[in-house]
Design an enzyme around this catalytic site. Structure first.
Site, PDB file in Angstrom:
ATOM      1  CE  LYS A   1      -3.802  -1.885   2.694  1.00 31.10           C
ATOM      2  NZ  LYS A   1      -4.751  -1.450   3.708  1.00 31.10           N
TER       3      LYS A   1
ATOM      4  CE  LYS B   1      -5.086   2.460   6.021  1.00 32.14           C
ATOM      5  NZ  LYS B   1      -5.571   3.185   4.834  1.00 32.14           N
TER       6      LYS B   1
ATOM      7  N   GLY C   1      -8.163  -6.475   5.021  1.00 31.08           N
ATOM      8  CA  GLY C   1      -9.131  -6.974   5.998  1.00 31.08           C
ATOM      9  C   GLY C   1      -9.027  -6.288   7.346  1.00 31.08           C
TER      10      GLY C   1
ATOM     11  CD  GLU D   1      -3.607   6.124   4.718  1.00 32.72           C
ATOM     12  OE1 GLU D   1      -4.709   6.059   5.287  1.00 32.72           O
ATOM     13  OE2 GLU D   1      -3.364   5.555   3.649  1.00 32.72           O
ATOM     14  CE  LYS D   2      -4.992  14.799  10.962  1.00 29.83           C
ATOM     15  NZ  LYS D   2      -4.612  14.934  12.370  1.00 29.83           N
TER      16      LYS D   2
ATOM     17  CD  GLU E   1      -6.888  -1.481   0.350  1.00 33.96           C
ATOM     18  OE1 GLU E   1      -5.894  -2.212   0.259  1.00 33.96           O
ATOM     19  OE2 GLU E   1      -7.879  -1.793   1.021  1.00 33.96           O
TER      20      GLU E   1
ATOM     21  NE  ARG F   1      -9.681  -8.526  -2.822  1.00 35.01           N
ATOM     22  CZ  ARG F   1     -10.572  -7.737  -2.250  1.00 35.01           C
ATOM     23  NH1 ARG F   1     -11.764  -7.624  -2.771  1.00 35.01           N
ATOM     24  NH2 ARG F   1     -10.290  -7.036  -1.166  1.00 35.01           N
TER      25      ARG F   1
HETATM   26  P1  ADP Z   1      -7.905  -2.891   4.575  1.00 32.47           P
HETATM   27  O1  ADP Z   1      -7.261  -3.138   3.252  1.00 32.47           O
HETATM   28  O2  ADP Z   1      -7.180  -3.529   5.715  1.00 32.47           O
HETATM   29  O3  ADP Z   1      -9.379  -3.180   4.565  1.00 32.47           O
HETATM   30  P2  ADP Z   1      -8.181  -0.041   3.992  1.00 32.47           P
HETATM   31  O4  ADP Z   1      -6.994   0.796   3.729  1.00 32.47           O
HETATM   32  O5  ADP Z   1      -8.998  -0.469   2.808  1.00 32.47           O
HETATM   33  O6  ADP Z   1      -7.740  -1.327   4.847  1.00 32.47           O
HETATM   34  O7  ADP Z   1      -9.152   0.693   5.012  1.00 32.47           O
HETATM   35  C1  ADP Z   1     -10.302   0.052   5.531  1.00 32.47           C
HETATM   36  C2  ADP Z   1     -11.196   1.061   6.217  1.00 32.47           C
HETATM   37  O8  ADP Z   1     -10.485   1.691   7.297  1.00 32.47           O
HETATM   38  C3  ADP Z   1     -11.666   2.217   5.346  1.00 32.47           C
HETATM   39  O9  ADP Z   1     -12.812   1.890   4.603  1.00 32.47           O
HETATM   40  C4  ADP Z   1     -11.952   3.285   6.385  1.00 32.47           C
HETATM   41  O10 ADP Z   1     -13.186   3.036   7.023  1.00 32.47           O
HETATM   42  C5  ADP Z   1     -10.844   3.059   7.397  1.00 32.47           C
HETATM   43  N1  ADP Z   1      -9.661   3.906   7.105  1.00 32.47           N
HETATM   44  C6  ADP Z   1      -8.590   3.586   6.337  1.00 32.47           C
HETATM   45  N2  ADP Z   1      -7.694   4.594   6.286  1.00 32.47           N
HETATM   46  C7  ADP Z   1      -8.210   5.588   7.039  1.00 32.47           C
HETATM   47  C8  ADP Z   1      -7.757   6.913   7.406  1.00 32.47           C
HETATM   48  N3  ADP Z   1      -6.583   7.404   6.990  1.00 32.47           N
HETATM   49  N4  ADP Z   1      -8.561   7.649   8.205  1.00 32.47           N
HETATM   50  C9  ADP Z   1      -9.741   7.169   8.662  1.00 32.47           C
HETATM   51  N5  ADP Z   1     -10.216   5.943   8.366  1.00 32.47           N
HETATM   52  C10 ADP Z   1      -9.472   5.156   7.573  1.00 32.47           C
END
Ligand code: ADP
Length: 497
Positions: A166, A208, A214, A250-251, A338, A342
């Site tokens: 990512k 992250k 997930g 990330e913020k 991200e 798929r």
């Molecule tokens: P994963 O791939 O583990 O599912 P994601 O990056 O897709 O992780 O993020 C999943 C969820 O987490 C997002 O839909 C959102 O709800 C929350 N999220 C991710 N990044 C942020 C962020 N920088 N600030 C606030 N919420 C976030």
């Protein structure tokens, strides 16, 4: 243990004839009748002479059935693999052949590359569809398929590798002029660097996992202490889950919306978007409800997001179906988070509003066909909502509720689509994801879609297992959902059970 496992056991290798008429099973209601195929573009439903003859489906449950259906609609034979836990699953009978690939634990079956490749060779398939989850975003698996001269129905492994990290994906997005959530430029070297960056961007920050998915390897930190402990926990969790403990920052955006853009790209340099899906109704970062189009999204923001998604996948050399996920703040500023390399669980939402069969298109792209439509051929038709029905008890902390389904009376009628592998008498195994059905409604306007979804949820009667149906009934009647003003904090705010 290769797939030769129990090779002499006739039960495990019995191929069954498919029933091609099953596509009209009573649990599917056809959506509104429109098609982008065969109009003023080159799209037709004619099946290409170069199309695959036989495909292996390296997955289970509803997505395995979804791919079986796409294969049969294209005149392709579908071979499905299964673990011992799934041996009595009724959907297996709908494939042209079924092959057992090992015992119940996924690491010994659905994640076991050697067994899946052996099954592919045994069945003499030309391509493998990985579905979602399991091996679908594993570049090593895609590489092994290529070495074995089996087409992997997904992006090239190089693009998957680039976007699978990512932190790398953020760099590609930036290079393509796509805004990202403010954060670290690279993975974090040490705690001191993380502290310095967190102070620069301001708490709260989100740790992250670079290899994450997930919701694993993710921690919110609101001060120095929680940042240090969060870094350790996230690294550990990521190491265990992905064998890669690297993390980035990330913020942390307060209650953003999660909106994602579906894209399709072929092997000839063409890429299109198929508009967006709103996926803000989440519990612990897992989606519960998805819809298209995103309510109240200004048209110019939609246009910018969709174009950004296309630029990004082109910059990454991406092919096949994929999704660019964005967070959107209160002022409708959007930030890339991200790419999901798929087909996604929620893809039928897009199928309903665009009329494009995404799984068929995946197969066509993998077979080398150019996309059969241009961007301007793709238009939005009405509104669609999907409720994920999980075998979980929403009144007991979403505790998994596997077991024997004693009653399974499904909804139907105008505007309803149900994607499910479950029937009465089916036993939901405890070993896998708890998704048992995806219920979709599609009508020409959002209020009509909501009415159909409420009616369908009322008609859906399940006994023997607990499901999330009662939760969905509540969500569909919640005022901010009806108004279309939800964000990712919705479930925590309104669901106090
Ligand atoms: P994963 O791939 O583990 O599912 P994601 O990056 O897709 O992780 O993020 C999943 C969820 O987490 C997002 O839909 C959102 O709800 C929350 N999220 C991710 N990044 C942020 C962020 N920088 N600030 C606030 N919420 C976030």
């Amino acid at each position: 243990m290769g797939v030769g496992w129990k090779r002499n056991d006739p039960r495990t290798f019995v191929g069954r004839g498919a029933n091609p008429g099953h596509g009209s099973s009573p649990n599917i209601a056809k959506p509104g009748d429109f098609s982008i195929y065969g109009k003023n573009n080159q799209a037709t439903n004619a099946i290409d002479a170069n199309m695959f003859r036989r495909i292996l489906i390296a997955n289970r449950g509803e997505i395995a059935l979804r791919v079986i259906r796409a294969c049969h609609d294209l005149g392709i034979e579908a071979v499905v693999v299964y673990s011992e836990a799934d041996r009595d699953a009724p959907y297996l009978e709908l494939a042209d052949r079924k092959i057992c690939i090992g015992p119940a634990p996924a690491v010994e079956s659905y994640l076991k590359i050697a067994n899946i490749i052996s099954a592919a060779e045994l069945a003499d398939v030309e391509a493998i569809h990985p579905g979602y989850g399991f091996l679908s975003e594993n570049p090593h698996f895609a590489e092994v398929c290529r070495e074995c001269k089996i087409e992997f129905i997904g992006p090239p492994q190089e693009a998957m590798r680039r976007l699978g990290n990512k932190s790398e994906a953020r760099k590609i997005a930036q290079s393509a002029g796509v805004p990202v959530v403010p954060g670290s430029e690279d993975v974090i070297k040490d705690d001191e660097e993380a502290l310095r960056l967190a102070h620069e961007m301001g708490f709260p920050v989100l740790i992250k996992a670079a290899a994450g998915g997930g919701g694993r390897g993710m921690r919110i930190a609101s001060n120095d202490i929680s940042l240090r402990t969060g870094l350790n926990a996230a690294r550990q969790e990521a190491e265990n889950a992905f064998k890669d403990g690297s993390v980035y920052l990330e913020k942390y955006l307060e209650n953003p919306r999660h909106i994602e853009v579906q894209i399709l790209a072929d092997q000839h340099g063409n890429a299109v978007h198929l508009f967006e899906r709103e996926c803000s109704i989440q519990r612990r970062h897992q989606k519960l409800v998805e819809e298209a189009p995103a309510p109240r999204l200004p048209p110019d923001v939609r246009e910018q997001m969709c174009q950004a998604a296309v630029r990004l996948v082109q910059a990454a050399g991406y092919q096949n179906a994929g999704t660019c996920e964005f967070l959107v703040d209160k002022d409708n500023r959007f930030y890339f988070i991200e790419v999901n390399a798929r087909i996604q669980v929620e893809h039928p939402v897009t199928e309903l509003v665009t009329g494009v069969d995404l799984v068929q298109e995946q197969i066509r792209v993998a077979a080398g066909e150019p996309l059969r439509f241009k961007q301007t051929d793709i238009t939005l038709h009405g509104s669609a909502i999907e409720c994920r029905i999980n075998a979980e008890d929403p009144y007991a902390g979403f505790r998994p509720s596997p077991g024997l389904v004693t009653r399974w009376d499904v909804p139907g009628g105008p505007g309803v689509r149900l994607d499910s592998h479950v029937t009465a008498g089916y036993r939901v195994p405890p070993n896998y994801d708890s998704l048992v059905a995806k219920l979709l409604a599609h009508r020409s306007s959002r209020p009509e879609t909501l009415a159909v979804m409420r009616r369908a949820l009322k008609e859906f009667r399940v006994e023997g297992i607990k499901t999330t149906i009662p939760l969905h009934r509540e969500i569909m009647n919640q005022s901010s959902f009806i108004e279309g003003t939800v964000d990712t904090g919705f479930i925590e705010r309104y669901w106090k059970h």
